[in-house]
Design a protein around this motif. Structure first.
Motif, PDB file in Angstrom:
ATOM      1  N   LEU A   1       8.128 -11.922 -44.746  1.00 52.36           N
ATOM      2  CA  LEU A   1       8.987 -11.854 -43.566  1.00 52.36           C
ATOM      3  C   LEU A   1      10.289 -12.624 -43.787  1.00 52.36           C
ATOM      4  N   LEU A   2      10.203 -13.780 -44.452  1.00 54.71           N
ATOM      5  CA  LEU A   2      11.408 -14.545 -44.761  1.00 54.71           C
ATOM      6  C   LEU A   2      12.341 -13.754 -45.667  1.00 54.71           C
ATOM      7  N   ALA A   3      11.777 -13.121 -46.700  1.00 53.71           N
ATOM      8  CA  ALA A   3      12.599 -12.330 -47.626  1.00 53.71           C
ATOM      9  C   ALA A   3      13.252 -11.159 -46.905  1.00 53.71           C
ATOM     10  N   ALA A   4      12.483 -10.491 -46.030  1.00 51.18           N
ATOM     11  CA  ALA A   4      13.045  -9.362 -45.284  1.00 51.18           C
ATOM     12  C   ALA A   4      14.184  -9.820 -44.378  1.00 51.18           C
TER      13      ALA A   4
ATOM     14  N   GLY B   1       8.389 -15.463 -51.159  1.00 51.62           N
ATOM     15  CA  GLY B   1       9.648 -14.986 -50.598  1.00 51.62           C
ATOM     16  C   GLY B   1      10.655 -14.636 -51.676  1.00 51.62           C
ATOM     17  N   PHE B   2      10.725 -15.475 -52.713  1.00 55.39           N
ATOM     18  CA  PHE B   2      11.626 -15.214 -53.833  1.00 55.39           C
ATOM     19  C   PHE B   2      11.247 -13.909 -54.531  1.00 55.39           C
ATOM     20  N   LEU B   3       9.942 -13.750 -54.809  1.00 56.12           N
ATOM     21  CA  LEU B   3       9.477 -12.531 -55.474  1.00 56.12           C
ATOM     22  C   LEU B   3       9.747 -11.305 -54.609  1.00 56.12           C
ATOM     23  N   ALA B   4       9.430 -11.392 -53.319  1.00 58.02           N
ATOM     24  CA  ALA B   4       9.640 -10.251 -52.426  1.00 58.02           C
ATOM     25  C   ALA B   4      11.123  -9.895 -52.323  1.00 58.02           C
TER      26      ALA B   4
END
Length: 840
Positions: A334-337, A28-31
């Protein structure tokens, strides 16, 4: 083996929850980082694109150009062109009742190319009117129909005085929406007709207007853009002007690239922290799979005995990792989005940032999924290989730990020590020579070496600290023993936390040391906290002192008026008279001793004596340099009196606005207090903000930058610490599963549920506390040496340790470890002794 792997995932799903969370956070951090890059580019395109929203073609004019009006006339004669706008902008000063305000003055465009949206009134039709953006109109208190003065100052010719400024009386005809163009941020945006803007752009009387840099073209519906582009290039070339013609979309792309310098520095910085998060995630995954494989030693050995090959066993474990990694990576994306959507929605809802645009590049999704899957497989490879490294009949033996008594341990120790020594050497050289590029790889090498040697000293540290738990009785002694029962697992868990804590502490210590070094440098270079320039003549300056002394936060104030003028050898500078008694209460530089018959000059002035014009003729005085570069030429009031009565020859030529105020502020003022006091001084003395400066403002600005960077960095690195703490919880959970029979036996022998929970809590605190404390020690060293490498050439650097923040880091790690032990301890205590002893 596919069925075996899927069955393991289905039956023991809870064991993979922590792995899934770690992968999800890391991915998530990377995305999110990659989405930030795409969103930044899209937002810039949306912002800059508004400038060219109505243009079909954009002409970028090179060397040999003409003025904007000449360029418009030249391009408007091309077939197929319906309108031309050669954009002009200049910096001017708007004289308001509240004081002068610097503004961008922009030229209006023809109707076909005008992008400004009117809120009230209309754009100016001639040189007697202007319009302004609504935010600036509100802040400056401007109303449509009111009259103001637009002033343009001229540059002074070499060896002469500057001509008086040109002043144009204008009426505010309208108020526009704020511009989204980032090139115009920071100052009010005023629109005026092109003729007036061109007049204001001339920096000296008689000078030619500056050449146009861009021109927007609106085409007729039947025009061929390619033909018009060729004709425009040819027409400008015939006039001796080089030019490049692009479509509006192509011009936006070019402007975005120019604005970002061809690189996205924000993404580069965020990616560095994403790498840290991924590294910590790999440590947690590897540790977890090592425990899972160790728990299934009997099962794997049985599969080997009934015919499963080593390859099949290894593929089974890797398949489990692949499924967990893929599912968790999808959830992480999905979390990053979701996070990016929320942030962009909030930004777009704010006034002035409506152009914020969410962009999720396909490449960001693919890269994040690939990295998530790859890091999970890579972390699980060593445990998978270990699952097949021994023969079936030897599978009941525990794996050999890496200690100094084993070949594996000796090799690891040798490589680790080599990297520590190499890194320490590079760090030392970088710190001594103030070379950050040498110190940076030194820090990386030494830290990797510390991690390689961690299995050799971290368990020993946990054992030593574990003795402090002896007063807790049986639970404390058992916790100390259990914490190091599996040294490899303890090391992996502590190392994951060590990485995050070290980096967080390094940033804290580096920021604290940088702040101390900067304040010391300010103290050496700025004699006073605040200085107010050009407050009027001597009488006005005395009245200003009385005014500012009544403001809360001002400890002392003094006025400096011109008493003499230096000769041409010293640059014909005004020399101020200073009262030593008043200066003692204002100056921060306590090493400056003001004596008579001496001219005090800034440091490194290169002068040994200065000639001053006295009432009876020239007077030669020796020079004493103040130990600061920011200082005004000065003499004591007694020396000024000896020169003769004012006004002395040459002093009157300087005018009546040269007096200065020096202020000393209350040391307890914070950033908001200094900023507020500066605003009060501006309002009370009716001066411009640019006339009020000094060490206090510089210190506040620098500290605010450090605080913001520290806040952002700490928040980013907190992700790595969170992942590491998930590893602590996972280690305890798996340890509880491994020790079910042992815990039940202890319960049967009289250990209460509370004591069992306390034992696991102490075990978690020992691992997290040792890792956090050692990480703080490393972080302080790295932070100090890093600042020395970066700033050592500028100012002396003395280590400054933020003790309160370090205690806070350790406390957070310990509290988080206690919370991480709650669920595993509850599970262990909930099982009855009889059920636990019956567990296979």
């Amino acid at each position: 083996m596919l069925q075996v792997a899927l069955a393991q995932l289905r039956i023991h799903a809870r064991r993979f929850v922590a792995v899934g969370l770690a992968v999800m956070l890391g991915v998530g951090f990377l995305a999110a980082t990659l989405m930030v890059s795409g969103t930044t580019q899209a937002t810039l395109q949306q912002s800059i694109g508004a400038t060219y929203a109505k243009a079909d073609l954009v002409v970028t004019v090179g060397d040999g150009g003409q003025s904007a009006l000449e360029t418009e006339q030249l391009l408007s004669g091309i077939d197929g062109v319906s309108a031309v706008h050669a954009a002009q902008r200049t910096l001017s000063t708007l004289q308001l009742p509240s004081g002068p305000a610097d503004v961008f003055v922009l030229s209006t465009a023809p109707v076909e190319l005008q992008n400004s949206t009117m809120v009230k009134g209309a754009l100016p039709a001639d040189g007697s009117g202007i319009s302004i953006d609504k935010t600036s109109a509100t802040e400056l208190g401007m109303t449509v129909g009111d009259t103001y003065a637009l002033e343009q100052s001229y540059y002074s010719p070499v060896g002469g005085d500057a001509p008086p400024p040109m002043t144009v009386t204008v009426t505010l005809t309208g108020i526009t929406e704020d511009s989204a163009d980032p090139y115009l941020s920071g100052l009010p945006q005023v629109y005026a007709v092109p003729d007036l803007v061109q007049t204001l752009s001339v920096l000296s009387p008689g000078e030619q207007p500056p050449q146009a840099t861009t021109a927007q073209l609106a085409l007729l519906g039947t025009a061929d853009p390619s033909a018009v582009s060729a004709d425009a290039t040819a027409a400008l070339a015939a006039a001796g002007v080089s030019a490049e013609v692009r479509t509006s979309a192509e011009q936006v792309t070019a402007d975005v690239a120019a604005l970002s310098g061809g690189t996205d520095q924000l993404t580069v910085i965020l990616l560095a922290f994403a790498v840290v998060a991924v590294l910590v995630t790999v440590l947690v995954i590897s540790n977890t799979f090592s425990v899972l494989v160790a728990q299934r030693t009997r099962d794997l050995a049985l599969l080997r005995c009934i015919g499963a090959s080593r390859r099949q066993i290894r593929h089974s474990v890797l398949l489990e990792a692949a499924v967990v990694g893929l599912v968790s990576s999808v959830l992480g994306v999905l979390l990053a989005a979701g996070v990016m959507f929320t942030l962009v929605s909030v930004a777009a809802a704010q006034e002035g940032t409506e152009f914020a645009t969410l962009a999720i590049p396909v490449s960001a999704i693919l890269v994040s999924l690939i990295v998530g899957l790859a890091m999970t497989l890579a972390a699980a490879f060593v445990p998978a290989r270990a699952a097949t490294a021994v023969a079936p009949l030897e599978a009941l033996r525990p794996a050999e730990d890496a200690t100094t008594g084993t070949r594996k341990g000796r090799v690891r120790l040798a490589i680790g020590l080599l990297l520590v020594l190499l890194g320490a050497g590079l760090l030392g050289v970088g710190a001594i020579s103030s070379a950050l590029l040498i110190a940076l790889p030194g820090g990386v090498f030494s830290f990797v070496g510390v991690l390689l040697c961690a299995s050799l000293f971290l368990p020993a540290l946990v054992t030593a600290v574990g003795r402090l738990a002896a007063p807790l009785g049986v639970p404390g002694r058992l916790a100390a023993l259990n914490a190091v029962r599996n040294p490899a697992r303890t090391t992996a868990t502590a190392s994951a936390l060590l990485v995050g804590v070290t980096l967080v502490t390094m940033m804290m210590a580096g920021a604290h040391t940088s702040r101390a070094a900067f304040e010391a440098e300010l103290g050496a270079n700025y004699p006073v906290d605040l200085a107010v320039q050009e407050v009027g003549n001597a009488a006005a300056a005395d009245a200003a002192v009385t005014t500012v002394q009544q403001l809360a936060g001002v400890d002392a104030a003094m006025a400096l008026s011109v008493a003499a003028v230096s000769d041409e050898a010293a640059g014909t500078l005004p020399v101020y008279a200073i009262s030593p008694d008043e200066a003692e209460s204002v100056l921060r530089n306590t090493g400056l001793e003001l004596v008579d018959d001496v001219v005090f000059m800034p440091q490194d002035s290169g002068l040994t004596e200065v000639t001053l014009e006295g009432a009876t003729g020239p007077v030669i005085l020796p020079v004493r340099e103040a130990q600061t570069r920011i200082f005004v030429p000065a003499i004591t009031e007694a020396t000024a009196a000896a020169l003769g009565a004012a006004p002395l020859p040459g002093v009157a030529a300087l005018g009546d606005e040269t007096s200065i105020l020096w202020l000393k502020l209350d040391d307890s003022l914070d950033a908001a207090g200094v900023t507020g006091l500066r605003s009060e001084i501006v309002e009370a003395l009716r001066v411009s903000e640019y006339q009020v400066n000094g060490a206090a403002i510089e210190r506040v600005s620098f500290n605010e930058i450090i605080d913001v960077i520290l806040l952002v960095v700490t928040a980013l690195l907190a992700v790595a610490v969170l992942i590491a703490l998930i590893g602590v919880a996972n280690t305890l959970s798996l340890s509880v599963l491994e020790r079910t029979r042992e815990s039940s036996l202890l319960r049967a022998l009289g250990l209460t549920r509370g004591q069992l929970r306390g034992m696991l809590a102490v075990e978690a605190v020992l691992i997290a506390g040792v890792a956090a404390a050692f990480g703080c020690l490393l972080g302080v060293v790295y932070g100090w040496l890093g600042v020395q490498s970066a700033l050592g050439a500028i100012t002396p650097v003395t280590p400054s340790i933020p003790w309160a923040q370090l205690v806070g880091v350790v406390a957070v790690a310990v509290v988080a470890a206690l919370l991480a032990s709650v669920l595993p301890a509850r599970r262990a205590a909930r099982l009855s002794p009889v059920e636990g002893l019956a567990t296979a």
